[in-house]
Structures are given as structure tokens and as C-alpha cells.
Design a protein around this motif. Structure first.
Motif, short mmCIF file in Angstrom:
data_model
loop_
_atom_site.label_atom_id
_atom_site.label_comp_id
_atom_site.label_asym_id
_atom_site.label_seq_id
_atom_site.Cartn_x
_atom_site.Cartn_y
_atom_site.Cartn_z
N UNK A 1 -20.23 7.17 13.15
CA UNK A 1 -18.91 7.82 13.15
C UNK A 1 -18.26 7.87 11.77
N UNK A 2 -18.51 6.84 10.94
CA UNK A 2 -17.94 6.82 9.59
C UNK A 2 -18.56 7.92 8.73
N UNK A 3 -19.89 8.03 8.79
CA UNK A 3 -20.57 9.06 8.01
C UNK A 3 -20.08 10.45 8.42
N UNK A 4 -19.89 10.66 9.71
CA UNK A 4 -19.46 11.97 10.20
C UNK A 4 -18.00 12.25 9.86
N UNK A 5 -17.12 11.28 10.08
CA UNK A 5 -15.69 11.50 9.86
C UNK A 5 -15.36 11.74 8.40
N UNK A 6 -15.96 10.94 7.51
CA UNK A 6 -15.60 11.00 6.09
C UNK A 6 -16.60 11.81 5.27
N UNK A 7 -17.64 12.34 5.92
CA UNK A 7 -18.63 13.17 5.24
C UNK A 7 -19.28 12.43 4.07
N UNK A 8 -19.69 11.19 4.32
CA UNK A 8 -20.35 10.38 3.30
C UNK A 8 -21.70 9.90 3.81
N UNK A 9 -22.73 9.97 2.99
CA UNK A 9 -24.01 9.37 3.39
C UNK A 9 -23.93 7.84 3.35
N UNK A 10 -24.58 7.19 4.28
CA UNK A 10 -24.65 5.73 4.33
C UNK A 10 -26.12 5.35 4.45
N UNK A 11 -26.61 4.61 3.47
CA UNK A 11 -28.01 4.19 3.47
C UNK A 11 -28.08 2.68 3.60
N UNK A 12 -28.64 2.20 4.70
CA UNK A 12 -28.83 0.76 4.91
C UNK A 12 -29.91 0.29 3.94
N UNK A 13 -29.56 -0.68 3.12
CA UNK A 13 -30.38 -1.01 1.96
C UNK A 13 -30.64 -2.51 1.85
N UNK A 14 -31.83 -2.85 1.34
CA UNK A 14 -32.17 -4.25 1.10
C UNK A 14 -31.62 -4.75 -0.21
N UNK A 15 -32.22 -5.81 -0.75
CA UNK A 15 -31.59 -6.56 -1.84
C UNK A 15 -32.44 -6.70 -3.09
N UNK A 16 -33.65 -6.21 -3.05
CA UNK A 16 -34.52 -6.29 -4.22
C UNK A 16 -34.38 -5.00 -5.05
N UNK A 17 -34.81 -5.03 -6.32
CA UNK A 17 -34.64 -3.85 -7.18
C UNK A 17 -35.19 -2.56 -6.58
N UNK A 18 -36.38 -2.62 -6.00
CA UNK A 18 -36.96 -1.40 -5.43
C UNK A 18 -36.16 -0.93 -4.22
N UNK A 19 -35.68 -1.88 -3.40
CA UNK A 19 -34.82 -1.52 -2.27
C UNK A 19 -33.61 -0.74 -2.76
N UNK A 20 -32.96 -1.27 -3.76
CA UNK A 20 -31.68 -0.71 -4.21
C UNK A 20 -31.87 0.66 -4.83
N UNK A 21 -32.89 0.83 -5.68
CA UNK A 21 -33.10 2.14 -6.29
C UNK A 21 -33.57 3.17 -5.28
N UNK A 22 -34.35 2.74 -4.28
CA UNK A 22 -34.71 3.69 -3.22
C UNK A 22 -33.47 4.08 -2.42
#
Length: 371
Positions: free
Chosen positions: A206-227
Motif C-alpha cells: 500500500x505504501x508503494x502504491x499510495x506514494x508512488x515509490x519503489x520499495x526494495x527489500x534489501x540485505x546488508x552486505x555490499x552486493x546486497x545493497x548495490x543490487x
């Protein structure tokens, strides 16, 4: 180390940095939610790998940092009581209250004990029936299940000398508050993987839809974050705004139903005050009526304790992503880990702590690779 080194692979990180540079055509501001992600970004210089068009704003994703100062004062007041044992995770001991921190209260004779789980505190209560035991329950959705289980067991096993001082905050309402704020510049989020491992992804749609923002669930290592950054920028460039899960190795779509069940059993959603931000509706967890006997705030009549933050501490602006830690005039001068003005300087997930450790004397530079 297996399952860590793979996510710090310099060549893979380079590829994602180049991929981001290829697709970005205009400025974008993303916010990482978790303080653990902030520390990885600063430690490895990941923001320096990004093109100038991509700005990372550090969010309020440190539960220690957003715990209001009056709750620290309440914990200190409890620690100063006779025949009371205050149990806490270690990262709370240096967080400043109005005049003291818990470490100082311990030095003055308070019985303050560091534990690794609320169930450790429950065990201490069993072993010390002549003392009151209070666990300082701080955290986001990630630590709520264990705290709920401790209260549930205390009630069912009739451990009446146990209670918790609750400071549980919920991430999605804070995201909505930031997006609704005047002057908001956040256009996409890297959501905290460990929170979603408990709660799943449903609350973010609902947040992504209401505010028109992408939300990417992300891990904590460098490769996670850059992906995660790549996926978020790709959505923005394509004009999309959906929830994506980069951290699929740890986050199922539905989260952890068993953990959610025990949280629903013990806690209810309440308004919670966030340090530096203020009260946010429906952004916290409080004990349900049938578990009120284990609420330390009420058991010890602490509601009257109020406190004001230092006017020299700009932690609120930092937690909202409005400024970076080094832009605070007190940073590294009147505010240091030895003499902190606010929680972000001493929390292990605090943005100020990350900048003090890794960038006090240097500009941001990549530490694992060059683009």
C-alpha cells in the motif's frame, strides 16, 4: 567465510556499480531504512561507487537511536531503585538520557545487567524471586517476537517479579511519515531485510502504491545493497513503483507466521514517540490489556517522567535523512563516542557512529573496489 565473502566480491560489486551508471538518466534520492545498511554503506564506501545522480539518504532504521530520551530516563530511574535488576542489551548502556546513561547508573551502584535475550532476563527473575526484574525491550519488529514470548511465559508460569519497559517501533508508519513530510525528497526505499523476515512484504505494497515509490527489500552486505540500489533505480527510470525482494535468501513473502502470532497475542499497535521525529500514529507496540501487569511503565508509575533532547544535537534531522552526520556542527567536537549528545553517536547501528569510525578524517572512498 562462506556465505559472507560471496556478497563482498569486488568484481560483482563493480558490475552492479557499472550497471547503475548505465541506466541512470536523472537525479534520484533513495533511503536505506536500516542502520546496519548505513554502516555497510559507510564502511565499504558504497555511496562513492554510485554515480552523482544517485544520492543515499540515511533513514531512522536504528531502534536504539529512535528510542525517546524520556524512556532512557525511565530505565535509569528503574536502575536506581533498590532490589531491582534492570536487564538490557549492551547497546543501550551508553545512550545518553537527560543527565546520565545506564552505564553511569551502574557505576553508581545500580544493578544493571547485559543480556543477550529477554528470556535471559526471565531466567534472572526466576533465580531472584526477592528482586524485581525489568527488561528494557527496545527494537523494531525483529526483536518483538522474543520479547512477546518472554511476557507470555512470565504470565503462564506466574513469574510475577518480571516486567518489560517497552520501546517497540514499527517501520512502515515511519516510512509514511517521512513520505508525507513537507519537503520530502525520498523517491525510493531500501527496506530492512531482517524486519521483513519477520513481517513479510504485505505492509509495503500500500505504501508503494499510495506514494508512488519503489520499495526494495534489501540485505546488508555490499552486493546486497548495490543490487538493491540497482533494482530501485531501474524502477524509477521505468516509472514503476512496486515492492521487490532482493533478499530472497532470507525473506519469504509472508514473513514468519509463527513469530507474528506470538506478537499479536501479547502486543497491540499504539502510537509511539520517535526520538528526533516525535509521535507517529500506529507506529509502536504496547502490551495488551491482559498483559498490563507486566508493563514496567505502569507498574512503577513512570508516566510522569519527561525529558528534552539537547538543542545542540541534530539527530532528528539525521534520522529523517535531511542531513548527513558530518553536517551537524557538534559532530566530532562536542559530540563524540566518549561524550555523546545523542544516541546515533553511540549505537552500533547509528549513522553518526558510522561516520565517526569510518569518515571522521577522510572523504568517502570505496574500500573494496574501484568503479
Amino acid at each position: 567465510m562462506k556465505f559472507i565473502d560471496e556478497y563482498r566480491d569486488a568484481e560483482a560489486v563493480k558490475r552492479y556499480a557499472r550497471a547503475i551508471r548505465k541506466i541512470v538518466t536523472r537525479p534520484w534520492t533513495l533511503m536505506e531504512i536500516c542502520g546496519g545498511q548505513t554502516h555497510a554503506i559507510v564502511r565499504f564506501g558504497l555511496d562513492a561507487l554510485l554515480p552523482n545522480e544517485v544520492t543515499l539518504a540515511h533513514g531512522p532504521g536504528c531502534p536504539v537511536c529512535v528510542t525517546p530520551i524520556e524512556l532512557i530516563d525511565k530505565a535509569i530511574a528503574l536502575a536506581q531503585r533498590e532490589k531491582l535488576i534492570l536487564c538490557s542489551f549492551g547497546d543501550m548502556l551508553r545512550v545518553p538520557g537527560s543527565s546520565l546513561d545506564l552505564l553511569s547508573a551502574k557505576a553508581q551502584g545500580g544493578d544493571v545487567r547485559v543480556v543477550y535475550s529477554p528470556l535471559d532476563a526471565l531466567k534472572i527473575a526466576k533465580e531472584n524471586p526477592d528482586s524485581e526484574v525489568v527488561f528494557f525491550a527496545v527494537g523494531f519488529e525483529t526483536t518483538a517476537p522474543a520479547n512477546a514470548m518472554a511476557v507470555y511465559q512470565a504470565k503462564n508460569y506466574k513469574i510475577d517479579n518480571f516486567s518489560i519497559l517497552t520501546s517497540h517501533a514499527l517501520v512502515p508508519p515511519a516510512m509514511q511519515t517521512l513520505l508525507s513530510a513537507e519537503g520530502n525528497r525520498v523517491q525510493g526505499f531500501l527496506a530492512a531485510g531482517h524486519v521483513c523476515a519477520i513481517m513479510g512484504e504485505e505492509e509495503y505494497h500500500p505504501i508503494a502504491e499510495k506514494y508512488k515509490v519503489p520499495i526494495v527489500i534489501t540485505g546488508f552486505e555490499p552486493l546486497d545493497i548495490l543490487e538493491g540500489v540497482y533494482l530501485c533505480v531501474k524502477q524509477l527510470e521505468q516509472g514503476r513503483h512496486v515492492v521487490e525482494n532482493q533478499y530472497i535468501r532470507s525473506v519469504p513473502k509472508q514473513g514468519n507466521p509463527h513469530a507474528q502470532k506470538v506478537v499479536r497475542e501479547v502486543f497491540e499497535v499504539v502510537t509511539r514517540k520517535w526520538r528526533g521525529i516525535g509521535p507517529i500514529s500506529q507506529s509502536g507496540l504496547g502490551l495488551k490489556e491482559e498483559y498490563q501487569a507486566f508493563d514496567a511503565d505502569k507498574r512503577y508509575s513512570l508516566q510522569s517522567i519527561e525529558a528534552e533532547e539537547s538543542p545542540d544535537c541534530l539527530s532528528g534531522d539525521i534520522l529523517r535523512g535531511a542531513i548527513k552526520p558530518h553536517q551537524c556542527p557538534a559532530f566530532g567536537k562536542s559530540c563524540t563516542p566518549e561524550h555523546p549528545l545523542g544516541a546515533p553517536m553511540v549505537s552500533t547501528e547509528g549513522a553518526c557512529s558510522a561516520y565517526y569510525i569510518h569518515r571522521r578524517h577522510t572523504a568517502p572512498t570505496p574500500s573494496i573496489c574501484n568503479p
